[in-house]
Design an enzyme around this catalytic site. Structure first.
Site, PDB file in Angstrom:
ATOM      1  N   ASN A  62       1.215  -0.991  -0.305  1.00 22.94           N
ATOM      2  CA  ASN A  62      -0.239  -0.089  -0.189  1.00 22.94           C
ATOM      3  C   ASN A  62       0.564   1.667  -0.306  1.00 22.94           C
ATOM      4  OD1 ASN A  62      -0.147  -0.816   2.800  1.00 22.94           O
ATOM      5  ND2 ASN A  62      -0.989   0.776   3.734  1.00 22.94           N
ATOM      6  N   GLU A  64       0.136   5.481   0.043  1.00 19.11           N
ATOM      7  CA  GLU A  64      -0.343   6.276   0.467  1.00 19.11           C
ATOM      8  C   GLU A  64      -0.175   7.642   0.225  1.00 19.11           C
ATOM      9  OE1 GLU A  64      -1.971   4.140   5.293  1.00 19.11           O
ATOM     10  OE2 GLU A  64      -0.730   6.241   5.579  1.00 19.11           O
ATOM     11  N   CYS A  73      -3.939   0.824  -3.025  1.00 14.99           N
ATOM     12  CA  CYS A  73      -3.683  -0.767  -2.085  1.00 14.99           C
ATOM     13  C   CYS A  73      -2.574  -1.835  -2.790  1.00 14.99           C
ATOM     14  CB  CYS A  73      -5.346  -1.614  -1.811  1.00 14.99           C
ATOM     15  SG  CYS A  73      -6.989  -0.439  -1.057  1.00 14.99           S
ATOM     16  N   GLU A  75      -2.776  -4.637  -3.010  1.00 17.43           N
ATOM     17  CA  GLU A  75      -3.570  -5.516  -3.889  1.00 17.43           C
ATOM     18  C   GLU A  75      -3.148  -4.874  -5.513  1.00 17.43           C
ATOM     19  OE1 GLU A  75      -5.955  -6.190  -0.105  1.00 17.43           O
ATOM     20  OE2 GLU A  75      -4.706  -4.390  -1.152  1.00 17.43           O
ATOM     21  N   CYS A 112     -10.208  -4.581  -0.298  1.00 18.71           N
ATOM     22  CA  CYS A 112     -11.455  -3.403  -0.576  1.00 18.71           C
ATOM     23  C   CYS A 112     -12.300  -3.806  -1.503  1.00 18.71           C
ATOM     24  CB  CYS A 112     -11.170  -2.753   0.086  1.00 18.71           C
ATOM     25  SG  CYS A 112      -9.865  -1.288  -1.199  1.00 18.71           S
ATOM     26  N   CYS A 115     -10.794  -2.796  -4.727  1.00 17.34           N
ATOM     27  CA  CYS A 115      -9.317  -3.794  -5.295  1.00 17.34           C
ATOM     28  C   CYS A 115     -10.002  -5.471  -5.792  1.00 17.34           C
ATOM     29  CB  CYS A 115      -8.526  -4.529  -3.907  1.00 17.34           C
ATOM     30  SG  CYS A 115      -6.522  -3.356  -3.468  1.00 17.34           S
TER      31      CYS A 115
END
Length: 167
Positions: A62, A64, A73, A75, A112, A115
């Site tokens: 991930n 940010e 993310c 994934e 999520c 993803c």
């Protein structure tokens, strides 16, 4: 009215040690991927590792940003890396792990919705499901066979692929 029921099946293992050698190794690669997480705001690190048919491993973590929607993310980082660099080498499995120093994660963390939708697109692209392994330190290990285990009502509209006639 018709009532429908959806059943979701997955395997749960007590620990990584119960997995076959290839899956166990992929999980260790996901832990390695987590090391490159850039998560100064949430302090929630996520790592993803994809095992391709050739045996190659593709990593994601991930990332940010202070402008929160600008992050991505783990994934999707891994999946988009695959799509940009290895699309001719099908994905066999994806392992995802997470960690934080803020509290103890007692169960695997699921991906999520965004993803999962991207994962669905790549399963469709390669015309085969991807084994998904979720785990956290000292948590059970969940193994799913494809994204339908998470998102039984995936968004797909095949007419979006059709050529627009008359233009």
């Amino acid at each position: 009215m018709t009532e429908h029921q959806i059943e979701i099946n997955f395997k749960e293992y007590i620990s990584l040690n119960e997995l076959d050698k290839a899956s166990h190794a992929l999980c260790l690669e996901a832990v390695k991927a987590m090391e490159s997480s850039h998560s100064p705001y949430s302090k929630f690190r996520v790592g993803a590792a994809l095992r391709l048919q050739s045996g190659k491993i593709v990593y994601g973590s991930n990332q940010e940003n202070v402008a929160y929607p600008s992050g991505l993310c783990a994934e999707r980082v891994a999946l988009f890396t695959w799509g940009a660099n290895h699309a001719d080498d099908p994905i066999e499995a994806m392992a995802v792990t997470a960690a934080t120093d803020e509290f103890e994660l007692l169960k695997p963390v699921t991906s999520c919705g965004a993803c999962l939708q991207v994962l669905a697109e790549f399963e469709k692209k390669q015309n085969k499901p991807i084994e998904i392994i979720l785990f956290c330190n000292n948590s059970p290990v969940w193994v799913m066979n494809g994204v339908n285990s998470f998102l039984p009502f995936l968004f797909f509209e095949n007419r979006l692929n059709a050529e627009v006639k008359g233009l």
